[in-house]
Design a protein around this motif. Structure first.
Motif, PDB file in Angstrom:
ATOM      1  N   ASN A   1       4.256  18.068   8.732  1.00  0.00           N
ATOM      2  CA  ASN A   1       5.699  18.098   8.956  1.00  0.00           C
ATOM      3  C   ASN A   1       6.389  16.794   8.591  1.00  0.00           C
ATOM      4  OD1 ASN A   1       5.683  20.736   9.889  1.00  0.00           O
ATOM      5  ND2 ASN A   1       5.333  20.134  12.016  1.00  0.00           N
ATOM      6  N   TRP A   2       5.630  15.694   8.592  1.00  0.00           N
ATOM      7  CA  TRP A   2       6.225  14.389   8.294  1.00  0.00           C
ATOM      8  C   TRP A   2       6.254  14.095   6.797  1.00  0.00           C
ATOM      9  CZ3 TRP A   2       2.846  15.431  12.248  1.00  0.00           C
ATOM     10  CH2 TRP A   2       3.326  15.220  13.548  1.00  0.00           C
TER      11      TRP A   2
ATOM     12  N   TRP B   1      10.056   2.633   8.533  1.00  0.00           N
ATOM     13  CA  TRP B   1       9.201   1.677   7.805  1.00  0.00           C
ATOM     14  C   TRP B   1       7.767   2.147   7.939  1.00  0.00           C
ATOM     15  CZ3 TRP B   1      11.438  -2.953   5.769  1.00  0.00           C
ATOM     16  CH2 TRP B   1      10.527  -3.852   5.182  1.00  0.00           C
ATOM     17  N   ASP B   2       7.065   2.231   6.832  1.00  0.00           N
ATOM     18  CA  ASP B   2       5.687   2.711   6.878  1.00  0.00           C
ATOM     19  C   ASP B   2       4.813   1.747   7.687  1.00  0.00           C
ATOM     20  OD1 ASP B   2       3.864   4.686   6.351  1.00  0.00           O
ATOM     21  OD2 ASP B   2       3.254   3.877   4.413  1.00  0.00           O
ATOM     22  N   TYR B   3       3.660   2.216   8.116  1.00  0.00           N
ATOM     23  CA  TYR B   3       2.858   1.420   9.036  1.00  0.00           C
ATOM     24  C   TYR B   3       1.379   1.740   8.882  1.00  0.00           C
ATOM     25  CZ  TYR B   3       3.119   5.743  11.801  1.00  0.00           C
ATOM     26  OH  TYR B   3       3.057   7.052  12.228  1.00  0.00           O
ATOM     27  N   ILE B   4       0.566   0.849   9.447  1.00  0.00           N
ATOM     28  CA  ILE B   4      -0.887   1.016   9.434  1.00  0.00           C
ATOM     29  C   ILE B   4      -1.291   1.945  10.582  1.00  0.00           C
ATOM     30  CG2 ILE B   4      -3.091  -0.200   9.510  1.00  0.00           C
ATOM     31  CD1 ILE B   4      -1.640  -2.741   8.663  1.00  0.00           C
ATOM     32  N   GLY B   5      -2.231   2.846  10.301  1.00  0.00           N
ATOM     33  CA  GLY B   5      -2.694   3.754  11.338  1.00  0.00           C
ATOM     34  C   GLY B   5      -2.027   5.120  11.252  1.00  0.00           C
ATOM     35  N   GLU B   6      -2.458   6.051  12.125  1.00  0.00           N
ATOM     36  CA  GLU B   6      -2.041   7.460  12.037  1.00  0.00           C
ATOM     37  C   GLU B   6      -2.069   7.888  10.576  1.00  0.00           C
ATOM     38  OE1 GLU B   6       0.627   8.562  15.827  1.00  0.00           O
ATOM     39  OE2 GLU B   6       1.733   7.461  14.301  1.00  0.00           O
ATOM     40  N   VAL B   7      -3.204   7.605   9.946  1.00  0.00           N
ATOM     41  CA  VAL B   7      -3.273   7.623   8.488  1.00  0.00           C
ATOM     42  C   VAL B   7      -2.971   9.008   7.924  1.00  0.00           C
ATOM     43  CG1 VAL B   7      -4.921   5.721   8.462  1.00  0.00           C
ATOM     44  CG2 VAL B   7      -5.775   8.065   8.393  1.00  0.00           C
ATOM     45  N   GLY B   8      -2.180   9.005   6.879  1.00  0.00           N
ATOM     46  CA  GLY B   8      -1.947  10.201   6.096  1.00  0.00           C
ATOM     47  C   GLY B   8      -1.106  11.269   6.738  1.00  0.00           C
ATOM     48  N   ILE B   9      -0.370  10.970   7.818  1.00  0.00           N
ATOM     49  CA  ILE B   9       0.433  12.051   8.404  1.00  0.00           C
ATOM     50  C   ILE B   9       1.584  12.439   7.473  1.00  0.00           C
ATOM     51  CG2 ILE B   9      -0.150  11.338  10.755  1.00  0.00           C
ATOM     52  CD1 ILE B   9       2.750  10.364  11.044  1.00  0.00           C
TER      53      ILE B   9
ATOM     54  N   LEU C   1      -2.645   3.902   5.613  1.00  0.00           N
ATOM     55  CA  LEU C   1      -1.263   3.966   6.073  1.00  0.00           C
ATOM     56  C   LEU C   1      -0.871   5.374   6.496  1.00  0.00           C
ATOM     57  CD1 LEU C   1       0.395   1.827   3.241  1.00  0.00           C
ATOM     58  CD2 LEU C   1      -0.556   1.037   5.415  1.00  0.00           C
ATOM     59  N   ALA C   2       0.187   5.439   7.306  1.00  0.00           N
ATOM     60  CA  ALA C   2       0.729   6.748   7.696  1.00  0.00           C
ATOM     61  C   ALA C   2       1.398   7.431   6.515  1.00  0.00           C
ATOM     62  CB  ALA C   2       1.734   6.576   8.834  1.00  0.00           C
ATOM     63  N   TRP C   3       2.061   6.646   5.661  1.00  0.00           N
ATOM     64  CA  TRP C   3       2.698   7.144   4.435  1.00  0.00           C
ATOM     65  C   TRP C   3       3.840   8.108   4.752  1.00  0.00           C
ATOM     66  CZ3 TRP C   3       3.268   4.735   0.312  1.00  0.00           C
ATOM     67  CH2 TRP C   3       3.536   5.324  -0.927  1.00  0.00           C
TER      68      TRP C   3
END
Length: 810
Positions: free
Chosen positions: A615-616, A539-547, A568-570
């Motif tokens: 990598n993600w 599930w996507d989440y707020i933070g670690e943006v753009g990984i 979002l991490a996306w």
């Protein structure tokens, strides 16, 4: 024991010092209902240190206030507040006096109020702080439920009874019920502890009772073993739940009573069979999940946690890993009820910090109480099959790290020996930590020579050295030896080697890359000692943006990196509104749960550029054939299929056949000149057309469509309605290329809680009544305020408004 929701009536405001209050007026207090995330109201800071990790939310300090009214004879009762999660460094004051604290932001803790209370109105204040203490968006404040526990002087412990099922044979289970009985009176008391076991139909299937003597001011454990005949097992497919009702009786008077749910199931793991639940082999189709609820921030109301589990299970997952903190009680309830296996995780760090002010500061003095709280919380939940004592801790490759691991694992086993213990270890992270000094020494010499390329080459040489299997194996052997299941983060290439070097090991992929799921799942299925895989992330989440972002750059360019206003991490299979992204359908195919092909179309990019991601990153695709581009624009199309080949048709014309299936990593690839209309993919097996799927281009947006999974709600604590807003054409086809502002108004017996989209790059105001759609979609979250009709009215310029009514029952 009476458990009363204490989520209503709270006021929140920024915390300022007493000295500041002397010279400036206090800010207005906002009336809120818990669970609540105060961080969303704090403006983001684009250039803050560590901004990408926390989505540029700077943190802060807040205080919550509430009151508790008590009668004149209040002192014949006992009052306790149960906080199920306050982020972070919670300090609790009652009538101005310090009453309790808990540094951990996800830890359930109890505060006994009695010493601070008086008849009449009592004032409760809770302080919370967050600042450079997390590697992702943490939220701020009382983000989980608060419960007021009222009991007599002789009562059960606030943590409730512990229920331990034991299978005797195929039809009988012995249910051990352990209850802590406290005597806070001034005399020795002998009471009777009665236990009733009830099935899902509320029929009594077992009873027990025994006298218990408790000295004044002390506690004892009542332990009763009760058989249940023809016991039904809890499983993912059939999550059958029982209830245990425990009462304290003094003659004919009931002094206290509490109920808890439990399930009957067994958990075993060995390298020969792998993981077995109720004797049947289970492979964990796992998702790592962070704690935030998207547009609700870190708040964890019951309905939101329940919805996440329903959607994750619907997407093919059968297990979740808490990342990287204990799950909420509400989410565990949902996992029990819906049939989702759980790996609950205690810590993201031990004594070595990952952020300037993180939990490592309090870990040495609070780790035991944190573990006790997690295990007490989880004990009666059949969904929990495994505890994780850490995630990528920096001490992993050191002897002292192994000492800590042993201490933590044995503490957990002492509290609960019915579940497995693991530890999410990244061998590379642990090794780099140990070799950092060596690299820094080499780097210092190279810097003096001024050759940056040599410095980069030295780093690569070090990483090659780190990746050597023998080095990692030797330095992590001890920390792996203390757990029941070895957890590998991003180390799936070690599965076969582990079997050869350590044939006694049971292994789980505690964290893995979604783009590799087909390769990883082949290994999971091929090796019995590998019990499953947990992807980053479900599930996507707020933070670690753009990984998980994909940038399009020219050959002479590099990716620009994340920057504000990324939010979002996306990288989630499911976006923050609950909408499945292409990776989710690919995974479902790999798991063997889907045969219908799925069409994923790459978003158009500037000519002469190439996609590049971390990598993600999944491919930059979406399941749509609606794009704002000229006819004839070259488009890349992927079709996910387990069939040997796929034929693609555009407006009835065959565009050819491409190989697919596992031999081609489940992808058939096509280059297509864009032409609005109908794109059809047909799976061919042994040359015969079988399953097919269709994408149709949307025409001009002509209306709004409102969708909800539940038209009926309960006017209960934690109840929410989720209304999906879509832009559609005259045929009801979702338009992903004509976003616009939408406005929401709630009428009748309810209120708007949040509104937003899954756009990974936005500066959100989820509390506003207006937002912009993203690829044709947005979501409104509403809350009932009483029985009746809750009407959600959505409008946008140039189109007719739309209304959906939700019926709210008392």
């Amino acid at each position: 024991m009476t458990r009363i929701s204490f989520n209503e009536g709270w006021q929140v405001q920024p915390k300022i010092s007493i000295f500041t209050k002397l010279f400036q007026p206090a800010e207005d207090q906002e009336l809120v209902r818990l669970p609540h995330d105060a961080m969303l109201d704090i403006p983001r800071v684009p250039d803050m240190q560590g901004g990408p990790s926390t989505a540029y939310f700077p943190g802060g300090a807040v205080e919550y206030r509430n009151t508790l009214d008590l009668p004149e004879d209040f002192d014949i009762r006992r009052y306790t507040l149960e906080f199920q999660g306050v982020y972070r460094d919670a300090m609790v004051f009652v009538n101005g006096a310090f009453a309790g604290q808990c540094p951990g932001g996800y830890t359930t803790f109890h505060v006994a109020l009695d010493a601070f209370l008086h008849a009449g109105t009592n004032h409760i204040r809770v302080e919370a702080r967050a600042h450079q203490d997390s590697r992702w968006y943490s939220g701020l404040g009382i983000h989980r439920d608060v419960v007021l526990i009222e009991s007599g002087l002789v009562h059960l412990a606030a943590t409730g009874p512990r229920v331990r099922p034991e299978i005797v044979d195929d039809s009988t289970a012995m249910i051990e019920v352990m209850a802590d009985v406290l005597n806070e009176s001034t005399t020795t008391r002998t009471v009777r502890v009665a236990v009733d076991l009830l099935d899902a139909d509320a029929d009594v299937v077992g009873t027990g009772a025994a006298p218990v003597t408790v000295l004044a001011g002390q506690s004892v454990v009542s332990r009763q073993r009760i058989p249940v005949h023809r016991a039904r097992r809890w499983s993912v497919e059939n999550p059958y739940l029982y209830r245990a009702r425990v009462r304290i009786l003094d003659a004919d008077d009931e002094c206290d009573a509490v109920e808890t749910t439990f399930g009957v199931r067994t958990v075993q793991a060995d390298p020969i069979h792998g993981l077995r639940i109720n004797g049947e082999v289970v492979k964990l189709r796992g998702a790592c999940v962070h704690h935030d609820n998207g547009v609700l921030g870190a708040a964890a109301p019951r309905a939101a946690e329940d919805r996440r589990i329903r959607l994750l299970k619907g997407a093919g997952f059968n297990a979740i890993r808490a990342a990287h903190n204990p799950l909420s009680q509400r989410m565990l309830d949902a996992c029990d009820r819906l049939g989702m296996l759980v790996m609950d995780e205690a810590f993201d760090m031990w004594t070595d910090s990952k952020s300037n002010f993180d939990q490592s500061i309090t870990f040495p003095t609070w780790w035991e109480s944190d573990l006790e709280a997690m295990v007490h919380k989880d004990y009666n939940h059949p969904s929990v099959i495994m505890y994780s004592i850490g995630n990528e801790v920096l001490e992993a490759a050191s002897s002292h790290g192994a000492l800590w691991a042993r201490k933590l694992a044995e503490k957990v086993r002492g509290l609960d020996d019915t579940r497995l213990v693991t530890n999410g270890v990244s061998g590379n992270v642990g090794i780099i930590t140990q070799l950092l000094t060596e690299f820094q020494e080499k780097a210092a010499v190279i810097r003096e020579q001024g050759n940056v390329n040599d410095l980069v080459a030295e780093l690569h040489d070090l990483l090659d050295e780190v990746a050597a299997p023998g080095l990692i194996t030797g330095m992590t052997e001890e920390i792996h030896s203390v757990v029941d299941v070895v957890g590998h983060n991003y180390d799936d290439d070690r599965y076969a080697g582990d079997l050869e070097r350590f044939p006694h090991r049971v292994v789980v992929g505690t964290e893995s890359l979604a783009p590799r799921i087909d390769l990883i799942w082949d290994q999971v299925m091929a090796h019995r000692h590998v019990i499953g895989d947990f992807t980053w992330t479900g599930w996507d989440y707020i933070g670690e943006v753009g990984i998980g972002r994909v940038d399009h750059v020219r050959d002479d360019q590099t990716a620009p990196g994340p920057h504000h206003p990324w939010l979002l991490a996306w990288c989630g299979d499911i976006d923050i509104t609950g909408y499945r992204r292409p990776a989710s359908y690919f995974r479902e195919m790999v798991f063997g749960l889907r045969t219908e092909p799925y069409i994923a179309v790459a978003r158009p990019a500037q000519p002469g550029t190439r996609p590049i991601g971390l990598n993600w990153s999944w491919t930059d695709t979406l399941g749509s054939w609606t794009f704002d581009v000229e006819a004839g624009t070259p488009m890349e199309v992927e079709v996910y299929s387990d069939a040997s080949e796929v034929e693609l048709f555009l407006n009835g014309r065959s565009l050819g056949v491409a190989p697919a299936g596992s031999a081609h990593r489940y992808r058939a690839r096509f280059e297509v000149d864009y032409e609005p209309g109908e794109l059809v993919a047909v799976a061919r097996r042994d040359g015969v057309a079988q399953e097919r799927t269709t994408l149709k281009s949307a025409g001009p947006v002509s209306s709004l469509r409102l969708l909800t999974d539940r038209l009926e709600l309960k006017a209960a604590d934690g109840a929410l309605g989720f209304v999906e807003i879509e832009l559609v054409d005259g045929h009801g086809i979702l338009s992903t290329a004509a976003d616009r502002q939408v406005r929401v108004r709630v009428e009748g017996d309810g209120e708007l809680v949040a509104l937003g989209s899954a756009n990974p790059v936005q500066d959100p105001d989820f509390g506003a009544a207006e937002c912009r759609t993203f690829e044709g979609r947005a979501m409104a979250v509403v809350r009932p305020t009483g029985p009746g009709t809750l009407r959600v009215r959505v409008s946008t310029d140039g189109l007719p408004g739309h209304v959906i009514d939700l019926h709210v029952e008392a």
